[in-house]
Write a protein that holds these residues in place. Structure first.
Motif, PDB file in Angstrom:
ATOM      1  N   GLN A   1      45.955  29.635 -12.903  1.00 61.20           N
ATOM      2  CA  GLN A   1      47.383  29.891 -13.072  1.00 61.20           C
ATOM      3  C   GLN A   1      48.131  29.900 -11.745  1.00 61.20           C
ATOM      4  OE1 GLN A   1      48.950  30.595 -16.303  1.00 61.20           O
ATOM      5  NE2 GLN A   1      50.699  30.044 -15.026  1.00 61.20           N
ATOM      6  N   ASN A   2      47.559  30.548 -10.715  1.00 64.07           N
ATOM      7  CA  ASN A   2      48.227  30.637  -9.421  1.00 64.07           C
ATOM      8  C   ASN A   2      48.460  29.270  -8.806  1.00 64.07           C
ATOM      9  OD1 ASN A   2      48.413  33.416  -9.472  1.00 64.07           O
ATOM     10  ND2 ASN A   2      46.576  33.757  -8.242  1.00 64.07           N
ATOM     11  N   GLU A   3      47.468  28.399  -8.961  1.00 58.28           N
ATOM     12  CA  GLU A   3      47.562  27.097  -8.303  1.00 58.28           C
ATOM     13  C   GLU A   3      48.563  26.177  -8.989  1.00 58.28           C
ATOM     14  OE1 GLU A   3      43.922  25.262  -7.014  1.00 58.28           O
ATOM     15  OE2 GLU A   3      42.881  27.194  -6.974  1.00 58.28           O
ATOM     16  N   ILE A   4      48.552  26.155 -10.307  1.00 56.26           N
ATOM     17  CA  ILE A   4      49.519  25.282 -10.986  1.00 56.26           C
ATOM     18  C   ILE A   4      50.936  25.822 -10.826  1.00 56.26           C
ATOM     19  CG2 ILE A   4      49.328  26.390 -13.263  1.00 56.26           C
ATOM     20  CD1 ILE A   4      49.599  23.588 -14.478  1.00 56.26           C
ATOM     21  N   SER A   5      51.080  27.157 -10.819  1.00 53.11           N
ATOM     22  CA  SER A   5      52.406  27.742 -10.589  1.00 53.11           C
ATOM     23  C   SER A   5      52.901  27.414  -9.189  1.00 53.11           C
ATOM     24  CB  SER A   5      52.360  29.259 -10.781  1.00 53.11           C
ATOM     25  OG  SER A   5      52.020  29.590 -12.109  1.00 53.11           O
ATOM     26  N   SER A   6      51.991  27.428  -8.220  1.00 56.25           N
ATOM     27  CA  SER A   6      52.359  27.103  -6.844  1.00 56.25           C
ATOM     28  C   SER A   6      52.784  25.648  -6.728  1.00 56.25           C
ATOM     29  CB  SER A   6      51.178  27.387  -5.907  1.00 56.25           C
ATOM     30  OG  SER A   6      50.824  28.740  -5.938  1.00 56.25           O
ATOM     31  N   ALA A   7      52.022  24.756  -7.376  1.00 57.19           N
ATOM     32  CA  ALA A   7      52.364  23.331  -7.347  1.00 57.19           C
ATOM     33  C   ALA A   7      53.751  23.099  -7.946  1.00 57.19           C
ATOM     34  CB  ALA A   7      51.312  22.529  -8.100  1.00 57.19           C
ATOM     35  N   LEU A   8      54.029  23.721  -9.089  1.00 54.93           N
ATOM     36  CA  LEU A   8      55.329  23.552  -9.733  1.00 54.93           C
ATOM     37  C   LEU A   8      56.453  24.168  -8.911  1.00 54.93           C
ATOM     38  CD1 LEU A   8      54.278  24.220 -13.426  1.00 54.93           C
ATOM     39  CD2 LEU A   8      55.026  22.044 -12.450  1.00 54.93           C
ATOM     40  N   CYS A   9      56.159  25.279  -8.249  1.00 55.10           N
ATOM     41  CA  CYS A   9      57.159  25.913  -7.388  1.00 55.10           C
ATOM     42  C   CYS A   9      57.546  24.977  -6.241  1.00 55.10           C
ATOM     43  CB  CYS A   9      56.605  27.232  -6.848  1.00 55.10           C
ATOM     44  SG  CYS A   9      57.645  28.024  -5.592  1.00 55.10           S
ATOM     45  N   ILE A  10      56.551  24.357  -5.611  1.00 53.42           N
ATOM     46  CA  ILE A  10      56.830  23.443  -4.489  1.00 53.42           C
ATOM     47  C   ILE A  10      57.622  22.239  -4.973  1.00 53.42           C
ATOM     48  CG2 ILE A  10      55.793  21.960  -2.740  1.00 53.42           C
ATOM     49  CD1 ILE A  10      53.380  23.874  -2.738  1.00 53.42           C
ATOM     50  N   ILE A  11      57.189  21.658  -6.106  1.00 47.67           N
ATOM     51  CA  ILE A  11      57.869  20.475  -6.639  1.00 47.67           C
ATOM     52  C   ILE A  11      59.310  20.811  -7.020  1.00 47.67           C
ATOM     53  CG2 ILE A  11      57.891  18.829  -8.550  1.00 47.67           C
ATOM     54  CD1 ILE A  11      54.834  18.993  -8.551  1.00 47.67           C
ATOM     55  N   ARG A  12      59.490  21.938  -7.673  1.00 46.26           N
ATOM     56  CA  ARG A  12      60.821  22.360  -8.106  1.00 46.26           C
ATOM     57  C   ARG A  12      61.751  22.619  -6.914  1.00 46.26           C
ATOM     58  NH1 ARG A  12      59.130  26.293 -10.762  1.00 46.26           N
ATOM     59  NH2 ARG A  12      59.071  25.420 -12.873  1.00 46.26           N
ATOM     60  N   SER A  13      61.154  22.982  -5.780  1.00 43.37           N
ATOM     61  CA  SER A  13      61.948  23.329  -4.592  1.00 43.37           C
ATOM     62  C   SER A  13      62.126  22.163  -3.638  1.00 43.37           C
ATOM     63  CB  SER A  13      61.274  24.494  -3.846  1.00 43.37           C
ATOM     64  OG  SER A  13      61.039  25.598  -4.704  1.00 43.37           O
ATOM     65  N   SER A  14      61.695  20.959  -4.045  1.00 44.78           N
ATOM     66  CA  SER A  14      61.734  19.785  -3.161  1.00 44.78           C
ATOM     67  C   SER A  14      62.581  18.688  -3.798  1.00 44.78           C
ATOM     68  CB  SER A  14      60.316  19.289  -2.879  1.00 44.78           C
ATOM     69  OG  SER A  14      59.499  20.347  -2.403  1.00 44.78           O
ATOM     70  N   PRO A  15      63.869  18.671  -3.566  1.00 47.94           N
ATOM     71  CA  PRO A  15      64.768  17.757  -4.278  1.00 47.94           C
ATOM     72  C   PRO A  15      64.664  16.287  -3.887  1.00 47.94           C
ATOM     73  CG  PRO A  15      65.983  19.023  -2.632  1.00 47.94           C
ATOM     74  CD  PRO A  15      64.602  19.599  -2.675  1.00 47.94           C
ATOM     75  N   VAL A  16      64.018  15.962  -2.750  1.00 50.19           N
ATOM     76  CA  VAL A  16      63.988  14.552  -2.327  1.00 50.19           C
ATOM     77  C   VAL A  16      62.576  13.976  -2.312  1.00 50.19           C
ATOM     78  CG1 VAL A  16      66.099  14.781  -0.972  1.00 50.19           C
ATOM     79  CG2 VAL A  16      63.890  15.175   0.129  1.00 50.19           C
ATOM     80  N   LEU A  17      61.657  14.552  -3.056  1.00 49.67           N
ATOM     81  CA  LEU A  17      60.290  14.037  -3.093  1.00 49.67           C
ATOM     82  C   LEU A  17      60.279  12.570  -3.520  1.00 49.67           C
ATOM     83  CD1 LEU A  17      58.059  16.867  -4.654  1.00 49.67           C
ATOM     84  CD2 LEU A  17      57.865  15.855  -2.382  1.00 49.67           C
ATOM     85  N   GLY A  18      59.582  11.750  -2.719  1.00 49.82           N
ATOM     86  CA  GLY A  18      59.457  10.335  -3.048  1.00 49.82           C
ATOM     87  C   GLY A  18      58.056   9.961  -3.492  1.00 49.82           C
ATOM     88  N   ARG A  19      57.065  10.751  -3.041  1.00 44.83           N
ATOM     89  CA  ARG A  19      55.679  10.451  -3.406  1.00 44.83           C
ATOM     90  C   ARG A  19      54.901  11.757  -3.552  1.00 44.83           C
ATOM     91  NH1 ARG A  19      51.101   7.071   0.070  1.00 44.83           N
ATOM     92  NH2 ARG A  19      49.530   7.018  -1.568  1.00 44.83           N
ATOM     93  N   ILE A  20      54.158  11.872  -4.655  1.00 41.49           N
ATOM     94  CA  ILE A  20      53.306  13.031  -4.902  1.00 41.49           C
ATOM     95  C   ILE A  20      51.885  12.541  -5.113  1.00 41.49           C
ATOM     96  CG2 ILE A  20      52.804  14.983  -6.417  1.00 41.49           C
ATOM     97  CD1 ILE A  20      55.713  15.089  -7.176  1.00 41.49           C
ATOM     98  N   VAL A  21      50.931  13.149  -4.421  1.00 40.17           N
ATOM     99  CA  VAL A  21      49.517  12.833  -4.580  1.00 40.17           C
ATOM    100  C   VAL A  21      48.786  14.131  -4.944  1.00 40.17           C
ATOM    101  CG1 VAL A  21      47.427  11.913  -3.509  1.00 40.17           C
ATOM    102  CG2 VAL A  21      49.674  10.985  -2.877  1.00 40.17           C
TER     103      VAL A  21
END
Length: 396
Positions: free
Chosen positions: A274-294
């Motif tokens: 739970q902690n890891e997927i929540s962290s991943a979603l938190c980072i993605i949600r807080s990054s408005p200009v992401l162009g590439r995710i690996v």
């Protein structure tokens, strides 16, 4: 086969044409330096015999690379001192205004004390822009003289221990930092990056243990703290043990301050944690200009219990997740679990500019499972913000 014939009538074999000028001596200095940086250091030193102009040209080389394979391992101790002597010789005569790159890969030579002296020489000129150090001994502690290299812009460290002195005030010009198998405490890591205000790219990779194990009283340094130290971050990567440590205790719905420059993100995560997927979603949600995710999936198929609700990744539950600039989604070690599938669908549903989804399968995924996955992703209806995005499946 096409054949070519040459007419030798006007070129008697008994005469040799003499060059009108020494071509290599007329090359511009920047071309000469570029040539030297593309060949091994030993060969660059030998160019001093080419002409009078080239005799001392190597002294201004902007790129110095020293590796243990420059010497014969059959007599390691003797050859260690040959390499050390060569390094000091080059540094002694080097008179270039800048060393763009200094690379030292010592491997089995165990030249810790000598390396400290080498760094002391480098620090006197303070001209090194890119520093790469590769060892085979993780307990090899970086000498204090390393922290005196105040002109650094890029740092790449492998298999060593990082412990700055109490007087360390950071590197104001550092923009790229890559740590691979670096032993560092959370407190030291926080102190180090907080003193590098221009950091734009930060990679934390490990094979074994990352930072230290999570303390019983909780973690005093989290991903939230880390991102607050690097407001200019454009590229970020983190693997399993660092991720597990830094997200212990959970993450907020969204970071206090958005990562407005972050365009590249690499995460090594276990989706059933739970902690890891929540962290991943938190980072993605807080990054408005992401162009590439690996994403590198961490053996999701080996986890005994899925702690995440089945509907946790329903796109309708993420109205504030907008990946308006995402063009590339890449997933490694994909096991084709329902939770992984839902995660991919969530990203696809939120990315209107998506051009490509590349999935590299885990070796445990059978051919039947692969066909089932393709059917579900290509034929079954689910929200797609970018219907034209290509799907590429790579089998082991």
């Amino acid at each position: 086969m096409q054949q070519h014939y040459y007419n030798m009538e006007h070129h008697p074999p008994t005469r040799t044409r003499k060059l009108k000028s020494d071509f290599i001596s007329t090359l511009p200095q920047n071309i000469i330096e570029d040539i030297l940086t593309r060949i091994p250091l030993q060969e660059a030193l030998r160019t001093s015999v080419l002409s009078k102009k080239w005799r001392h040209t190597w002294r201004g080389m902007p790129k110095l690379v020293f590796t243990d394979n420059m010497v014969n391992h059959l007599r390691i101790q003797l050859n260690k001192y040959k390499l050390i002597s060569a390094i000091f010789h080059v540094l002694l005569f080097h008179n270039g205004p800048t060393i763009v790159e200094f690379r030292c890969s010592v491997g089995e030579l165990h030249m810790e004390s000598e390396f400290a002296q080498i760094l002391s020489v480098l620090a006197r000129g303070n001209t090194v822009k890119e520093f790469i150090f590769i060892s085979d001994n993780r307990s090899n502690k970086l000498p204090v003289s390393f922290f005196a290299l105040q002109g650094l812009e890029h740092v790449h460290l492998e298999n060593c221990t990082l412990e700055p002195p109490l007087t360390f005030n950071g590197v104001s010009s550092l923009t790229v930092m890559n740590f691979q198998n670096v032993e560092v405490s959370a407190q030291v890591l926080q102190h180090f990056i907080s003193k590098c205000p221009l950091l734009q790219s930060f990679i934390l990779i490990e094979v074994g243990k990352g930072i230290e194990s999570v303390p019983a009283g909780g973690n005093n340094f989290t991903l939230v703290d880390l991102f607050q130290c690097v407001p200019l971050l454009e590229g970020f990567g983190i693997t399993k043990h660092y991720m597990k440590y830094l997200c212990a205790g959970g993450m907020p719905h969204k970071l206090p301050a958005s990562l407005v420059h972050l365009s590249y993100l690499f995460l090594h995560v276990c989706l059933v944690e739970q902690n890891e997927i929540s962290s991943a979603l938190c980072i993605i949600r807080s990054s408005p200009v992401l162009g590439r995710i690996v994403f590198l999936m961490d053996n999701n198929d080996k986890s005994p219990v899925q702690q995440t609700p089945a509907n946790f990744l329903d796109p309708e539950g993420y109205p504030d997740l907008n990946l308006d600039h995402l063009e590339m989604l890449e997933i490694h070690n994909y096991s084709n679990l329902p939770l992984e599938m839902e995660f991919v669908k969530l990203i696809i549903a939120k990315s209107p500019e998506l051009e490509e989804v590349r999935i590299r399968l885990n070796s445990n995924v059978s051919a039947d499972e692969e066909r089932k996955m393709l059917k579900e992703m290509l034929l079954l209806p689910f929200p797609r913000a970018s219907p034209s995005a290509k799907l590429i499946i790579v089998s082991p």
